[in-house]
Design an enzyme around this catalytic site. Structure first.
Site, PDB file in Angstrom:
ATOM      1  N   SER A  78     -38.383   3.754  23.651  1.00  0.00           N
ATOM      2  CA  SER A  78     -38.339   4.315  25.000  1.00  0.00           C
ATOM      3  C   SER A  78     -37.286   3.586  25.852  1.00  0.00           C
ATOM      4  O   SER A  78     -36.107   3.582  25.512  1.00  0.00           O
ATOM      5  CB  SER A  78     -39.737   4.241  25.619  1.00  0.00           C
ATOM      6  OG  SER A  78     -39.839   5.056  26.751  1.00  0.00           O
ATOM      7  N   ASP A  84     -43.146  14.920  22.689  1.00  0.00           N
ATOM      8  CA  ASP A  84     -42.998  13.815  23.642  1.00  0.00           C
ATOM      9  C   ASP A  84     -42.866  14.376  25.057  1.00  0.00           C
ATOM     10  O   ASP A  84     -41.919  15.092  25.361  1.00  0.00           O
ATOM     11  CB  ASP A  84     -41.761  12.983  23.276  1.00  0.00           C
ATOM     12  CG  ASP A  84     -41.723  11.641  23.975  1.00  0.00           C
ATOM     13  OD1 ASP A  84     -42.269  11.532  25.094  1.00  0.00           O
ATOM     14  OD2 ASP A  84     -41.150  10.697  23.409  1.00  0.00           O
ATOM     15  N   HIS A 142     -45.400  10.576  22.713  1.00  0.00           N
ATOM     16  CA  HIS A 142     -44.618   9.369  23.000  1.00  0.00           C
ATOM     17  C   HIS A 142     -45.336   8.180  22.379  1.00  0.00           C
ATOM     18  O   HIS A 142     -46.062   7.437  23.038  1.00  0.00           O
ATOM     19  CB  HIS A 142     -44.488   9.200  24.519  1.00  0.00           C
ATOM     20  CG  HIS A 142     -43.423   8.232  24.926  1.00  0.00           C
ATOM     21  ND1 HIS A 142     -42.082   8.434  24.659  1.00  0.00           N
ATOM     22  CD2 HIS A 142     -43.491   7.051  25.598  1.00  0.00           C
ATOM     23  CE1 HIS A 142     -41.380   7.437  25.145  1.00  0.00           C
ATOM     24  NE2 HIS A 142     -42.205   6.580  25.707  1.00  0.00           N
TER      25      HIS A 142
END
Length: 218
Positions: free
Chosen positions: A114, A168, A199
């Site tokens: 991320s 996601d 995610h």
């Protein structure tokens, strides 16, 4: 700054993965992953740095571990490039430390999940001018990539493995795909891999990462 967590391999280290956590997490987040990967990568050291605790605008200005401030989400993320560059400089210092410890830069890999992955992209393809073993980009995006991006010969030779969830809802799949397309256009040996997840990280994904690292470590 908090010292990075270093996971030494069972055998003498001749390779290293510097792995950055995501927004709001900490240096222990990927410790189980590093330990699992070391079961087959017995000469690979893992370095897990800790992001500084600072205000994040989109989270109401609350302080949390973050590699850079995110000021807005729409239409695209507005970020503090100054803080992004500071984080990239921290990663470069870690690369230099591993080189001084005897690890060749061509066997040093940058990995990030991320927000950490965004720092890794920025470091490997905009800030660092030398050789690297490769980049692992998990559920991430590249806020500083653009159509004007140009790579040095060494940057172009740095392979990348982009892994993303199909569902996601934090970093949209299309954002990760855009980063992949930029690198592909520039001639980087880049691979795109999707998983039926949000995610997050899946065991199958970690297995694939281990195979990719083993391949590139020869």
């Amino acid at each position: 700054m908090t010292e990075p967590l270093i996971i030494h391999p069972p055998k003498t280290a001749d390779a290293c993965v510097i792995w950055l956590h995501g927004l709001g997490a900490d240096r222990y987040d990927f410790l189980p992953v590093a330990e699992a990967l070391q079961e087959s990568l017995e000469t690979t050291r893992f370095v897990l740095p800790q992001a500084p605790t600072q205000r994040v605008t989109i989270n109401g200005g609350c302080k949390m571990p973050s590699w850079y401030d995110i000021k807005a989400m729409s239409p695209a993320r507005s970020i503090s490039e100054e803080e992004l560059n500071q984080s990239a400089d921290t990663v470069i210092e870690l690369i230099e430390e591993q080189k001084r410890a005897g690890i060749d830069a061509s066997r040093i890999f940058l990995a990030g999940f991320s927000q950490g992955g965004a720092v890794v992209f920025h470091t490997a393809y905009l800030k660092w001018q030398g050789a690297l073993g490769g980049v692992l980009a998990l559920s991430t995006y590249a806020p500083t990539f653009s159509n004007e991006l140009q790579l040095s010969a060494s940057q172009q030779r740095t392979p990348a493995y982009c892994l993303h969830g199909q569902y996601d809802d934090v970093v949209q799949n299309s954002m990760g795909r855009t980063a992949y397309e930029h690198l592909k256009r520039l001639g980087v040996d880049v691979t795109w891999q999707e998983y039926p997840m949000g995610h997050q990280v899946l065991p199958e994904e970690i297995h694939d990462i281990g195979s990719w690292l083993a391949k590139h470590l020869g």
